[in-house]
Write a protein that holds these residues in place. Structure first.
Motif, mmCIF file in Angstrom:
data_model
loop_
_atom_site.group_PDB
_atom_site.id
_atom_site.type_symbol
_atom_site.label_atom_id
_atom_site.label_comp_id
_atom_site.label_asym_id
_atom_site.label_seq_id
_atom_site.Cartn_x
_atom_site.Cartn_y
_atom_site.Cartn_z
ATOM 1 N N THR A 139 0.872 -1.139 0.166
ATOM 2 C CA THR A 139 -0.098 0.051 0.160
ATOM 3 C C THR A 139 0.694 1.189 -0.050
ATOM 4 N N LEU A 140 1.943 1.151 0.751
ATOM 5 C CA LEU A 140 2.745 2.305 0.753
ATOM 6 C C LEU A 140 3.426 2.643 -0.829
ATOM 7 N N HIS A 141 3.793 1.613 -1.327
ATOM 8 C CA HIS A 141 4.391 2.100 -2.806
ATOM 9 C C HIS A 141 3.151 2.193 -3.755
ATOM 10 N N VAL A 142 1.970 1.817 -3.587
ATOM 11 C CA VAL A 142 1.022 2.465 -4.321
ATOM 12 C C VAL A 142 0.729 3.983 -4.096
ATOM 13 N N LEU A 143 0.784 4.253 -2.871
ATOM 14 C CA LEU A 143 0.849 5.976 -2.289
ATOM 15 C C LEU A 143 2.019 6.523 -2.800
ATOM 16 N N LEU A 144 3.056 6.050 -2.637
ATOM 17 C CA LEU A 144 4.371 6.846 -3.220
ATOM 18 C C LEU A 144 4.177 7.004 -4.678
ATOM 19 N N HIS A 145 3.590 5.989 -5.436
ATOM 20 C CA HIS A 145 3.581 6.246 -6.878
ATOM 21 C C HIS A 145 2.637 7.307 -7.359
ATOM 22 N N GLY A 146 1.605 7.124 -6.636
ATOM 23 C CA GLY A 146 0.582 8.393 -6.841
ATOM 24 C C GLY A 146 1.167 9.733 -6.550
ATOM 25 N N PRO A 175 15.226 -0.364 -4.346
ATOM 26 C CA PRO A 175 15.494 0.446 -5.476
ATOM 27 C C PRO A 175 14.271 1.327 -5.765
ATOM 28 N N ILE A 176 13.120 0.903 -5.714
ATOM 29 C CA ILE A 176 11.975 1.928 -6.159
ATOM 30 C C ILE A 176 11.697 2.864 -5.226
ATOM 31 N N ALA A 177 11.994 2.610 -3.772
ATOM 32 C CA ALA A 177 11.720 3.737 -2.919
ATOM 33 C C ALA A 177 12.903 4.639 -2.951
ATOM 34 N N LEU A 178 14.086 4.220 -3.316
ATOM 35 C CA LEU A 178 15.164 5.104 -3.496
ATOM 36 C C LEU A 178 15.037 6.110 -4.697
ATOM 37 N N PHE A 179 14.293 5.402 -5.678
ATOM 38 C CA PHE A 179 13.833 6.214 -6.935
ATOM 39 C C PHE A 179 13.092 7.187 -6.636
ATOM 40 N N ARG A 180 12.011 6.983 -5.740
ATOM 41 C CA ARG A 180 10.901 8.141 -5.275
ATOM 42 C C ARG A 180 11.761 8.977 -4.508
ATOM 43 N N ILE A 198 19.659 7.916 -5.937
ATOM 44 C CA ILE A 198 19.494 7.441 -7.488
ATOM 45 C C ILE A 198 20.655 6.373 -7.603
ATOM 46 N N ASN A 199 21.796 6.585 -7.185
ATOM 47 C CA ASN A 199 23.091 5.667 -7.417
ATOM 48 C C ASN A 199 22.685 4.374 -6.818
ATOM 49 N N HIS A 200 22.290 4.571 -5.604
ATOM 50 C CA HIS A 200 21.916 3.400 -4.678
ATOM 51 C C HIS A 200 20.881 2.577 -5.259
ATOM 52 N N ALA A 201 19.856 3.340 -5.833
ATOM 53 C CA ALA A 201 18.809 2.679 -6.639
ATOM 54 C C ALA A 201 19.275 1.826 -7.663
ATOM 55 N N ILE A 202 20.050 2.405 -8.497
ATOM 56 C CA ILE A 202 20.744 1.729 -9.832
ATOM 57 C C ILE A 202 21.413 0.230 -9.251
ATOM 58 N N GLU A 203 22.345 0.643 -8.196
ATOM 59 C CA GLU A 203 23.049 -0.418 -7.626
ATOM 60 C C GLU A 203 22.077 -1.638 -7.215
ATOM 61 N N LYS A 204 21.189 -1.282 -6.375
ATOM 62 C CA LYS A 204 20.215 -2.386 -5.911
ATOM 63 C C LYS A 204 19.216 -3.023 -6.496
ATOM 64 N N LEU A 205 18.909 -2.466 -7.910
ATOM 65 C CA LEU A 205 17.806 -3.080 -8.774
ATOM 66 C C LEU A 205 18.406 -4.459 -9.378
ATOM 67 N N PRO A 206 17.544 -5.275 -9.235
ATOM 68 C CA PRO A 206 17.974 -6.756 -9.569
ATOM 69 C C PRO A 206 18.217 -6.785 -11.268
#
Length: 242
Positions: A139-146, A175-180, A198-206
């Motif tokens: 639910t938190l990710h849906v809210l973050l996306h909005g 990685p998505i939370a770091l992107f937001r 964003i650098n951490h997000a890129i590193e952690k993205l599978p």
């Protein structure tokens, strides 16, 4: 359960999945976890639930409750990934209000639809979700996306950062939370912090998700460009005679 779901293929997969969740008497949290994942993967593979389910699957309250909830999660999540906020809002307006009390994930998708249109009344829906499910990552990710999509919302960037902080470990391994987080930092003009995030997000993205990787790289470019512009503006001001 997720291992079995990965093998579901063909035009019947949404119905098989919904029946599996019913047989397991899945909670709304379990349904959200599975349906979000499968809806994303099916969309990426060209087998979106939007092509297999109908809007009536979202609004037909005569269905078995667990099956109806699964259809709702699959269809509305697929609309979310396509940024079709008005379609989500229109469908949810036809769903009984009691559903929002029983299923915070569906209410989060309703909040996404309003937040994504930069409608400030979506913030009230968001707060209701946070009261009902304050620590559910889906639910938190849906809210973050909005919030991320709703560029014109008042207080958008600080609210994004506050929501990221509610995720496990403050979103530092997500990685998505770091992107937001990076997007919010960029909006606030905190460019070094945004670049770190964003650098951490890129590193952690599978590996294996090129579309998301492209989004992260695009955000990195936006931060870098904004940072360069800010530095040039600062240099020009310091060189201007008083």
């Amino acid at each position: 359960m997720s291992d079995a779901i990965e093998t579901i293929t063909g035009r019947e997969w949404p119905f098989v999945l919904a029946e599996t969740l019913r047989d397991l008497d899945a909670t709304w949290q379990e349904s959200a976890e599975v349906c979000t994942h499968v809806a994303w993967r099916a969309r990426a593979a060209g087998h979106s639930a939007l092509n297999l389910l109908a809007p009536e699957h979202v609004t037909d309250s005569s269905l078995d409750p667990v099956i109806w909830r699964a259809y709702r999660h699959l269809y509305l999540s697929s609309l979310r990934y396509d940024f079709r906020c008005r379609a989500i809002e229109s469908l949810m307006n036809k769903v009984p209000v009691r559903v929002l009390d029983e299923d915070p994930y569906s209410e989060a998708l309703y909040a996404f639809a309003r937040l994504g249109q930069s409608r400030s009344d979506g913030l009230a829906v968001m707060h209701r979700v946070l009261v009902a499910a304050p620590d559910n990552p889906k639910t938190l990710h849906v809210l973050l996306h909005g919030l991320w999509l709703g560029t014109l919302l008042p207080g958008r960037a600080p609210t994004l950062l506050a929501l990221v902080g509610l995720l496990p470990d403050g979103g530092t391994d997500d990685p998505i939370a770091l992107f937001r987080m990076a997007s919010a930092r960029r909006s606030l003009g905190h460019y070094p912090e945004a670049l770190t995030a964003i650098n951490h997000a890129i590193e952690k993205l599978p590996p294996g998700d090129p579309a998301v990787h492209a989004d992260l790289v695009r955000e990195h470019a936006l931060i870098s460009s904004a940072y360069d512009i800010a530095q040039h503006a600062r240099a020009n001001r310091s060189n201007t005679p008083s």
